[in-house]
Design an enzyme around this catalytic site. Structure first.
Site, PDB file in Angstrom:
ATOM      1  N   TYR A   1      27.106  74.065  87.730  1.00  0.00           N
ATOM      2  CA  TYR A   1      25.674  73.807  87.310  1.00  0.00           C
ATOM      3  C   TYR A   1      25.471  73.558  85.967  1.00  0.00           C
ATOM      4  CZ  TYR A   1      25.623  75.958  92.011  1.00  0.00           C
ATOM      5  OH  TYR A   1      26.015  76.451  93.328  1.00  0.00           O
TER       6      TYR A   1
ATOM      7  N   TYR B   1      16.343  79.115  83.779  1.00  0.00           N
ATOM      8  CA  TYR B   1      16.531  80.439  84.125  1.00  0.00           C
ATOM      9  C   TYR B   1      16.743  81.584  83.159  1.00  0.00           C
ATOM     10  CZ  TYR B   1      18.614  77.317  87.470  1.00  0.00           C
ATOM     11  OH  TYR B   1      19.126  76.071  88.332  1.00  0.00           O
TER      12      TYR B   1
ATOM     13  N   CYS C   1      13.140  68.287  71.757  1.00  0.00           N
ATOM     14  CA  CYS C   1      11.483  68.402  71.260  1.00  0.00           C
ATOM     15  C   CYS C   1      11.029  69.460  72.279  1.00  0.00           C
ATOM     16  CB  CYS C   1      11.048  67.272  71.133  1.00  0.00           C
ATOM     17  SG  CYS C   1      12.034  66.223  69.648  1.00  0.00           S
ATOM     18  N   GLU C   2      11.582  70.396  72.687  1.00  0.00           N
ATOM     19  CA  GLU C   2      11.041  71.355  73.460  1.00  0.00           C
ATOM     20  C   GLU C   2      11.377  72.856  72.983  1.00  0.00           C
ATOM     21  OE1 GLU C   2      10.415  71.013  77.516  1.00  0.00           O
ATOM     22  OE2 GLU C   2      10.865  68.966  77.774  1.00  0.00           O
TER      23      GLU C   2
ATOM     24  N   ARG D   1      20.829  75.434  82.235  1.00  0.00           N
ATOM     25  CA  ARG D   1      20.377  76.817  82.803  1.00  0.00           C
ATOM     26  C   ARG D   1      19.870  77.800  81.722  1.00  0.00           C
ATOM     27  NH1 ARG D   1      23.844  80.104  84.117  1.00  0.00           N
ATOM     28  NH2 ARG D   1      22.962  80.768  86.213  1.00  0.00           N
TER      29      ARG D   1
ATOM     30  N   PRO E   1      31.489  78.853  98.688  1.00  0.00           N
ATOM     31  CA  PRO E   1      31.366  79.134  97.452  1.00  0.00           C
ATOM     32  C   PRO E   1      31.426  78.142  96.350  1.00  0.00           C
ATOM     33  CG  PRO E   1      33.652  79.067  98.211  1.00  0.00           C
ATOM     34  CD  PRO E   1      32.631  78.616  99.366  1.00  0.00           C
ATOM     35  N   GLY E   2      30.604  78.017  95.518  1.00  0.00           N
ATOM     36  CA  GLY E   2      30.496  77.140  94.456  1.00  0.00           C
ATOM     37  C   GLY E   2      30.676  77.790  93.038  1.00  0.00           C
ATOM     38  N   ARG E   3      29.683  78.286  92.563  1.00  0.00           N
ATOM     39  CA  ARG E   3      29.724  79.060  91.314  1.00  0.00           C
ATOM     40  C   ARG E   3      31.031  79.921  90.993  1.00  0.00           C
ATOM     41  NH1 ARG E   3      25.311  80.594  88.439  1.00  0.00           N
ATOM     42  NH2 ARG E   3      24.010  80.465  90.288  1.00  0.00           N
TER      43      ARG E   3
ATOM     44  N   GLY F   1      27.159  81.852  97.295  1.00  0.00           N
ATOM     45  CA  GLY F   1      26.382  82.887  96.458  1.00  0.00           C
ATOM     46  C   GLY F   1      27.115  83.875  95.597  1.00  0.00           C
TER      47      GLY F   1
HETATM   48  N1  LLP Z   1      25.545  76.714 100.174  1.00  0.00           N
HETATM   49  C1  LLP Z   1      24.271  76.324 100.072  1.00  0.00           C
HETATM   50  C2  LLP Z   1      23.562  76.026 101.282  1.00  0.00           C
HETATM   51  C3  LLP Z   1      23.567  76.599  98.755  1.00  0.00           C
HETATM   52  O1  LLP Z   1      22.206  75.939  98.550  1.00  0.00           O
HETATM   53  C4  LLP Z   1      24.309  76.759  97.556  1.00  0.00           C
HETATM   54  C5  LLP Z   1      23.674  76.598  96.298  1.00  0.00           C
HETATM   55  C6  LLP Z   1      25.594  76.987  97.939  1.00  0.00           C
HETATM   56  C7  LLP Z   1      26.289  77.288  99.187  1.00  0.00           C
HETATM   57  C8  LLP Z   1      26.441  77.414  96.537  1.00  0.00           C
HETATM   58  O2  LLP Z   1      25.896  78.813  96.292  1.00  0.00           O
HETATM   59  P1  LLP Z   1      27.067  79.287  95.193  1.00  0.00           P
HETATM   60  O3  LLP Z   1      28.495  79.898  95.508  1.00  0.00           O
HETATM   61  O4  LLP Z   1      27.395  78.190  94.035  1.00  0.00           O
HETATM   62  O5  LLP Z   1      26.025  80.477  94.474  1.00  0.00           O
HETATM   63  N2  LLP Z   1      21.425  75.824  89.637  1.00  0.00           N
HETATM   64  C9  LLP Z   1      21.460  77.326  89.862  1.00  0.00           C
HETATM   65  C10 LLP Z   1      22.072  77.564  91.248  1.00  0.00           C
HETATM   66  C11 LLP Z   1      21.632  76.842  92.339  1.00  0.00           C
HETATM   67  C12 LLP Z   1      22.193  77.088  93.767  1.00  0.00           C
HETATM   68  C13 LLP Z   1      21.943  76.429  94.771  1.00  0.00           C
HETATM   69  N3  LLP Z   1      22.420  76.436  95.949  1.00  0.00           N
HETATM   70  C14 LLP Z   1      21.977  77.792  88.695  1.00  0.00           C
HETATM   71  O6  LLP Z   1      22.546  77.258  87.710  1.00  0.00           O
HETATM   72  O7  LLP Z   1      22.103  79.119  88.808  1.00  0.00           O
END
Ligand code: LLP
Length: 456
Positions: A405, A347, A376-377, A343, A304-306, A269
């Site tokens: 993402y 969002y 086309c949107e 995105r 962590p992802g993003r 997150g």
């Molecule tokens: N753990 C779980 C259980 C999750 O559902 C997620 C993200 C993460 C970790 C990683 O979160 P991050 O560190 O990346 O914030 N498509 C959207 C974001 C969707 C996130 C879904 N879950 C966007 O482009 O903003």
């Protein structure tokens, strides 16, 4: 500028003006402006990539992925925390990305059988894999049990019972953390908030202990602890602290009832700076972990992802044409669209734009414009009323912070093939996924024989 409307100037009421090219580059160390070659990613001219691979093209910086992975781990060590980092694969699941992060010692957080198979193919050991998600199919559970993953994050009583049954049938034990919904507002976009009551995610806080007690008695289940993930693109430590304070409370109460707790999975997150926000800080995150959970005597994990992947990637695109609008801002039509980078349409996300050509990087001329794709949107809009460099047909641009993402959420809507992906690493570059061939769009489609036989 003085006579522009608030929208046209890029100055929305109550907001600072959008950052210009120089500010965008200053905040993104892997990008630089070369007076001759134009925009560089690490040591590689992006114009060379666009010449060779065409546009739209995803470019991902290996150096940035490594640097961010290391900073995150260093922040945890500096706070004297032993935290298992599980990269949230959904952010960018490319094999090359997984290889880079595996080499940095990251495990994986997966949410499908496909992601599980992917991380195993990338050489991430099953012992470093957590399986999250609100609905895992029987086949996915069976696969994860066969592989022997380290942890299932279970999100409901129903799922717990199903997993117990699958584990007994398979003759093994599933290590389970219960994902708890702490009912804490992460203060982020409503579509990426996951930890408030009423979301589909997690087990209500009030039900957590009773279910954890039940989990301890269930065949095929070894209850190891709790997990929380409250949402994505979170910039302040406050919601994390609020959620983890509840997590710590739960751990203490469970132990007071004689229930063993070994693990606290604190989710992902952490947010980044897309526009001019202050980026989420791994050091502050580590500080919050230490304060809230440091003395709980549990193994900590994060997902962590993003934060790792988003700033490492860009989407290259070419201006197809400028469409003039009488009395208004022109539409700049790119060859990238919402099917590539979803995105903004999903969002209303803000992504910075930097031109590739040296003369545009040098120029301070800007104009109010709308940036759109050809799909086309009306929702196929990257930016409305933005102050942008003055772009002409054929100019190339980089859309920033598209490493998470981005490519993973692409589709072939409007029969637009998936874009090429390129990795840069120092002075090296490699196509890590070719542009999808147009014929591949229908290569796996079958027309039943009774439709294809033409009447005489
Ligand atoms: N753990 C779980 C259980 C999750 O559902 C997620 C993200 C993460 C970790 C990683 O979160 P991050 O560190 O990346 O914030 N498509 C959207 C974001 C969707 C996130 C879904 N879950 C966007 O482009 O903003």
């Amino acid at each position: 500028m003085g006579t522009d409307t608030a929208d046209m100037s890029g100055v929305r009421p109550g907001f600072a003006p959008d950052p210009g090219v120089a500010e965008l580059l200053a905040a993104r160390p892997f990008l630089s402006a070369d007076p001759v070659a134009g925009l560089l990613a690490e040591g590689v001219p992006l114009n060379a990539i666009a010449d060779e691979a065409g546009t739209p093209a995803w470019v991902i910086s290996a150096g940035t992925l490594r640097a961010r992975a290391r900073r995150l781990k260093a922040a945890m060590s500096a706070a004297d925390l032993d935290v298992a980092a599980h990269y949230a694969v959904k952010a960018n699941d490319h094999q090359a990305v997984l290889h880079i992060l595996a080499a940095e010692g990251f495990g994986a957080d997966v949410v499908s059988g496909g992601e599980l198979a992917r991380v195993r193919a990338a050489g991430i050991p099953a012992a470093k894999v957590i399986f999250s998600g609100v609905g895992k199919t029987d086949a996915e559970m069976d696969l994860a049990l066969r592989e022997g993953i380290s942890q299932f994050n279970v999100e409901s009583a129903e799922e717990l019972d199903i997993l117990s049954g699958r584990a007994v049938a398979a003759g093994c034990e599933a290590r389970v953390a219960l994902r708890i919904n702490p009912d804490v507002d992460a203060g982020t976009h409503e579509k990426i908030t996951t930890g408030v009551a009423g979301n589909k995610f997690g087990i209500p806080f009030e039900e957590a202990l009773a279910l954890y007690r039940r989990a301890h008695g269930l065949a095929g289940i070894r209850a190891v602890g709790f997990a929380m993930h409250i949402g994505s693109q979170i910039l302040s430590p406050a919601p994390f602290r609020a959620a983890w304070a509840r997590l710590a409370m739960l751990i203490r109460e469970a132990r007071a009832q004689g229930l063993a707790v070994e693990v606290a999975d604190c989710g992902g997150g952490l947010g980044i700076s897309y526009r001019d926000e202050t980026e989420g800080s791994p050091e502050a995150l580590a500080g919050a972990l230490r304060r809230e959970l440091g003395d709980c005597g549990v193994r900590l994990a994060i997902e962590p992802g993003r934060w790792i992947a988003a700033p490492a990637g860009i989407l290259l695109s070419t201006v197809i044409l400028r469409k003039a609008v009488a009395g208004g801002a022109p539409f700049i039509v790119l060859d990238a669209a919402m099917n590539d980078l979803a995105r903004p349409s999903l969002y209303d996300a803000w992504h910075g734009l930097v031109p590739l050509a040296p003369h545009l990087l040098r120029s301070s001329v800007t104009e109010g414009a709308h940036l759109v794709g050809p799909v086309c949107e009306t929702g196929d809009t990257f930016a409305r009323d933005r102050r942008l460099p003055a772009l002409a047909r054929g100019d190339r641009v980089a859309l920033l912070d598209a490493g998470a993402y981005g490519s993973v959420m692409s589709s072939t809507y409007n029969s637009r093939p998936l874009a090429v992906q390129v990795l840069v690493d120092g002075d090296r570059r490699a196509v890590i996924r070719p542009r999808q061939a147009t014929e591949a769009l229908w290569a796996e489609e079958y027309v039943p024989e009774w439709l294809s036989s033409r009447p005489e």
